[in-house]
Design a protein around this motif. Structure first.
Motif, PDB file in Angstrom:
ATOM      1  N   MET A   1       0.848  -1.191   0.000  1.00 24.45           N
ATOM      2  CA  MET A   1       0.000   0.000   0.000  1.00 24.45           C
ATOM      3  C   MET A   1       0.888   1.248   0.000  1.00 24.45           C
ATOM      4  O   MET A   1       1.945   1.264   0.617  1.00 24.45           O
ATOM      5  N   GLN A   2       0.382   2.268  -0.673  1.00 28.85           N
ATOM      6  CA  GLN A   2       1.110   3.538  -0.735  1.00 28.85           C
ATOM      7  C   GLN A   2       0.291   4.660  -0.111  1.00 28.85           C
ATOM      8  O   GLN A   2      -0.944   4.616  -0.139  1.00 28.85           O
ATOM      9  N   ILE A   3       0.981   5.672   0.401  1.00 23.21           N
ATOM     10  CA  ILE A   3       0.265   6.860   0.875  1.00 23.21           C
ATOM     11  C   ILE A   3      -0.102   7.686  -0.351  1.00 23.21           C
ATOM     12  O   ILE A   3       0.763   8.277  -0.994  1.00 23.21           O
ATOM     13  N   GLU A   4      -1.377   7.663  -0.668  1.00 27.65           N
ATOM     14  CA  GLU A   4      -1.832   8.302  -1.916  1.00 27.65           C
ATOM     15  C   GLU A   4      -2.204   9.759  -1.721  1.00 27.65           C
ATOM     16  O   GLU A   4      -2.137  10.553  -2.664  1.00 27.65           O
ATOM     17  N   ALA A   5      -2.665  10.106  -0.540  1.00 30.91           N
ATOM     18  CA  ALA A   5      -3.075  11.502  -0.299  1.00 30.91           C
ATOM     19  C   ALA A   5      -2.849  11.865   1.155  1.00 30.91           C
ATOM     20  O   ALA A   5      -3.013  11.027   2.050  1.00 30.91           O
ATOM     21  N   VAL A   6      -2.419  13.110   1.378  1.00 31.24           N
ATOM     22  CA  VAL A   6      -2.347  13.698   2.723  1.00 31.24           C
ATOM     23  C   VAL A   6      -3.088  15.023   2.629  1.00 31.24           C
ATOM     24  O   VAL A   6      -2.659  15.924   1.893  1.00 31.24           O
ATOM     25  N   ASP A   7      -4.203  15.120   3.316  1.00 31.06           N
ATOM     26  CA  ASP A   7      -5.038  16.329   3.231  1.00 31.06           C
ATOM     27  C   ASP A   7      -5.121  17.009   4.588  1.00 31.06           C
ATOM     28  O   ASP A   7      -5.238  16.348   5.626  1.00 31.06           O
ATOM     29  N   GLY A  34      -4.366   2.893   0.314  1.00 34.04           N
ATOM     30  CA  GLY A  34      -5.147   1.747  -0.166  1.00 34.04           C
ATOM     31  C   GLY A  34      -6.610   1.945   0.192  1.00 34.04           C
ATOM     32  O   GLY A  34      -7.166   3.024  -0.022  1.00 34.04           O
ATOM     33  N   PRO A  35      -7.234   0.920   0.801  1.00 37.07           N
ATOM     34  CA  PRO A  35      -8.654   1.065   1.142  1.00 37.07           C
ATOM     35  C   PRO A  35      -8.888   1.818   2.461  1.00 37.07           C
ATOM     36  O   PRO A  35     -10.026   1.965   2.883  1.00 37.07           O
ATOM     37  N   TYR A  36      -7.814   2.263   3.109  1.00 40.69           N
ATOM     38  CA  TYR A  36      -7.940   2.828   4.461  1.00 40.69           C
ATOM     39  C   TYR A  36      -7.817   4.351   4.467  1.00 40.69           C
ATOM     40  O   TYR A  36      -7.066   4.935   3.693  1.00 40.69           O
ATOM     41  N   VAL A  37      -8.554   4.943   5.415  1.00 40.18           N
ATOM     42  CA  VAL A  37      -8.444   6.374   5.675  1.00 40.18           C
ATOM     43  C   VAL A  37      -8.037   6.534   7.137  1.00 40.18           C
ATOM     44  O   VAL A  37      -8.655   5.933   8.029  1.00 40.18           O
ATOM     45  N   GLY A  38      -6.990   7.299   7.381  1.00 34.75           N
ATOM     46  CA  GLY A  38      -6.523   7.526   8.747  1.00 34.75           C
ATOM     47  C   GLY A  38      -6.582   9.004   9.084  1.00 34.75           C
ATOM     48  O   GLY A  38      -6.474   9.864   8.207  1.00 34.75           O
ATOM     49  N   TRP A  39      -6.743   9.280  10.389  1.00 36.77           N
ATOM     50  CA  TRP A  39      -6.893  10.667  10.844  1.00 36.77           C
ATOM     51  C   TRP A  39      -5.879  11.010  11.933  1.00 36.77           C
ATOM     52  O   TRP A  39      -5.530  10.152  12.749  1.00 36.77           O
ATOM     53  N   GLY A  40      -5.475  12.258  11.935  1.00 38.82           N
ATOM     54  CA  GLY A  40      -4.598  12.760  12.990  1.00 38.82           C
ATOM     55  C   GLY A  40      -4.832  14.246  13.170  1.00 38.82           C
ATOM     56  O   GLY A  40      -5.654  14.852  12.475  1.00 38.82           O
ATOM     57  N   GLU A  41      -4.083  14.849  14.108  1.00 40.06           N
ATOM     58  CA  GLU A  41      -4.284  16.275  14.379  1.00 40.06           C
ATOM     59  C   GLU A  41      -2.970  16.895  14.845  1.00 40.06           C
ATOM     60  O   GLU A  41      -2.324  16.364  15.747  1.00 40.06           O
ATOM     61  N   CYS A  42      -2.583  17.983  14.188  1.00 40.94           N
ATOM     62  CA  CYS A  42      -1.363  18.700  14.587  1.00 40.94           C
ATOM     63  C   CYS A  42      -1.730  19.746  15.623  1.00 40.94           C
ATOM     64  O   CYS A  42      -2.696  20.492  15.429  1.00 40.94           O
ATOM     65  N   GLU A  43      -0.949  19.816  16.698  1.00 41.10           N
ATOM     66  CA  GLU A  43      -1.200  20.837  17.719  1.00 41.10           C
ATOM     67  C   GLU A  43      -0.241  22.001  17.465  1.00 41.10           C
ATOM     68  O   GLU A  43       0.839  22.077  18.021  1.00 41.10           O
ATOM     69  N   ALA A  44      -0.647  22.860  16.523  1.00 40.53           N
ATOM     70  CA  ALA A  44       0.199  23.985  16.131  1.00 40.53           C
ATOM     71  C   ALA A  44      -0.659  24.937  15.313  1.00 40.53           C
ATOM     72  O   ALA A  44      -1.730  24.554  14.852  1.00 40.53           O
ATOM     73  N   ARG A  73       5.591   3.767   0.802  1.00 40.03           N
ATOM     74  CA  ARG A  73       4.984   2.488   1.124  1.00 40.03           C
ATOM     75  C   ARG A  73       4.592   2.466   2.608  1.00 40.03           C
ATOM     76  O   ARG A  73       5.381   2.877   3.464  1.00 40.03           O
ATOM     77  N   LEU A  74       3.367   2.030   2.887  1.00 43.83           N
ATOM     78  CA  LEU A  74       2.935   1.874   4.283  1.00 43.83           C
ATOM     79  C   LEU A  74       2.198   0.543   4.394  1.00 43.83           C
ATOM     80  O   LEU A  74       0.976   0.471   4.236  1.00 43.83           O
ATOM     81  N   ASP A  75       2.965  -0.499   4.615  1.00 39.31           N
ATOM     82  CA  ASP A  75       2.389  -1.846   4.736  1.00 39.31           C
ATOM     83  C   ASP A  75       2.382  -2.326   6.174  1.00 39.31           C
ATOM     84  O   ASP A  75       1.472  -3.001   6.606  1.00 39.31           O
ATOM     85  N   GLU A  76       3.437  -1.966   6.899  1.00 38.61           N
ATOM     86  CA  GLU A  76       3.594  -2.475   8.263  1.00 38.61           C
ATOM     87  C   GLU A  76       3.950  -1.334   9.201  1.00 38.61           C
ATOM     88  O   GLU A  76       4.376  -0.273   8.766  1.00 38.61           O
ATOM     89  N   VAL A  77       3.837  -1.626  10.497  1.00 41.65           N
ATOM     90  CA  VAL A  77       4.138  -0.626  11.530  1.00 41.65           C
ATOM     91  C   VAL A  77       5.552  -0.063  11.372  1.00 41.65           C
ATOM     92  O   VAL A  77       5.779   1.137  11.557  1.00 41.65           O
TER      93      VAL A  77
END
Ligand SMILES: [Mg+2]
Length: 392
Positions: A1-7, A34-44, A73-77
């Protein structure tokens, strides 16, 4: 899997006030892998972090953060650490790098948790997430009477611990500060755990901080937080040598592992407070938690924003049973509260538990954040470097 987008999504209250409240705006990060969407938050400050993601290369160690993330590539931890190292190397001289990476790192952990169907703390090697005792984190009132009312309200809501910070503390007379601390203790009652946050007001002036010690001791204050700026190691250590029952807390200003390591080694801290949204994400915060555990210094999250950020900040020490208390924002602005559909509410015992759902266990609520979304366009030489993507 690849990181396809960072928004990035810049969310803000209609009016941002000049007060020590970091919940007035937020930078939400979404990654697609890939099929996954992940979320995070910058404190700045949000715009600065977006800029560091897209800014033109200035020299070989001053590249935009996206050069080290997009297409990776983001396949494993293990890929998370590899990408983090690449970002730190290629954006070494870009001072916003660690803040920007923080939200991306959280989102990568969220994706890995979703891929493996487990909460992030399990991926970090913890079998159990121990419930934490929340301290209600609030600003001092404008005067002692206002602080007294706040403290009573917090006690009436059932919290066993509370922290008061910033506001006028340290900026008026010694008598003002004495009255503020006494009011906080009176309102919270004799049994509550009372914490005081000086918000770096004395920079590195040990004598000014020490003049507050008698009232802090008399009011049985558990910790004095950030009397000095992060990195003022001599001031911290000198103060710690004479503070007796009042322990020192600090570290929220650390924005890389080594700053935290120095605080652990040289500041005489009883508690180290780490914001996963500043220090480089869950990966770096987890490393600090392990170092704190080794030195018998209590690890505490720093969180004053959304419950997405709260979940991310609790994961790094979730499995450390003896690191018992956690910061719990009780005065967040609506933008911070509205970021997630669900919230980490105290259980029947008044404790905070992490969700058992995969990843961070909390999802942003697209509809409720829409009113706060600021449309951002960054253009240079006529070329658009960044445009807020659609929220869908
Ligand atoms: Mg603080």
């Amino acid at each position: 899997m690849q990181i396809e987008a960072v928004d990035f999504f810049y969310l803000s209250m209609p009016e941002v006030l000049d007060i020590g409240d970091g919940s007035q705006d937020a930078l939400l990060v979404r990654i697609k892998v890939g099929p996954y969407v992940g979320w995070g938050e910058c404190e700045a400050a949000p715009l600065v972090s977006i800029a560091s993601f897209v800014c033109p290369m200035s020299h070989s160690a001053c590249k935009p953060v996206r050069d080290s993330v997009l297409g990776q590539r983001l396949d494993e931890v293990a890929d998370i650490a590899r990408i983090g190292d690449l970002v730190r190397e290629q954006s070494l001289d870009l001072l916003q790098t660690d803040h920007t990476l923080s939200g991306i790192d959280m989102a990568m952990w969220d994706v890995m948790g979703k891929k493996h169907g487990v909460p992030v703390y399990e991926l970090l090697g913890y079998r159990t997430a121990y419930p934490k005792t929340p301290y209600a984190s609030a600003l001092f009132g404008d005067d002692a009477q206002a602080t007294l009312r706040k403290a009573r309200q917090i006690r009436d809501q059932g919290y066993r611990a509370a922290k008061f910070g910033w506001g006028p503390f340290g900026k008026g007379t010694l008598t003002d500060d004495i009255e503020q601390v006494e009011a906080a203790r009176e309102g919270l009652g004799p049994d509550g755990i009372l914490l005081i946050d000086a918000g770096t007001v004395w920079k590195d002036d040990v004598a000014s901080a020490a003049r507050r010690l008698p009232v802090l001791q008399a009011c049985d204050v558990t910790w004095l937080e950030e009397p000095f700026v992060s990195g003022a190691l001599d001031a911290y250590r000198t103060f710690a040598a004479r503070s007796g029952s009042v322990k020192l807390a600090g570290g929220e200003g650390c924005h890389n592992y080594w700053m935290a390591e120095h605080m652990l080694q040289h500041a005489g801290l009883g508690y180290i407070q780490i914001d996963a949204g500043r220090i480089g994400g869950i990966s770096v915060a987890h490393k600090v938690a392990a170092a704190a555990e080794q030195r018998s210094i209590s690890y505490v999250n720093h969180t004053f924003t959304s419950h997405l950020a709260l979940s991310a900040s609790l994961q790094p020490f979730a499995g450390l049973q003896h690191h018992e208390i956690c910061e719990y924002p009780v005065e967040s602005k609506p933008v911070a509260w509205d970021i997630t559909r669900d919230h980490l509410l105290p259980n029947a015992d008044g404790q905070i538990e992490l969700p058992k759902a995969p990843g961070l266990g909390l999802e942003p609520d697209m509809e409720s954040i829409k009113p706060y979304l600021l449309d951002v366009e960054i253009k240079i030489g006529g070329k658009v470097l960044y445009r807020t993507p659609p929220l869908d």
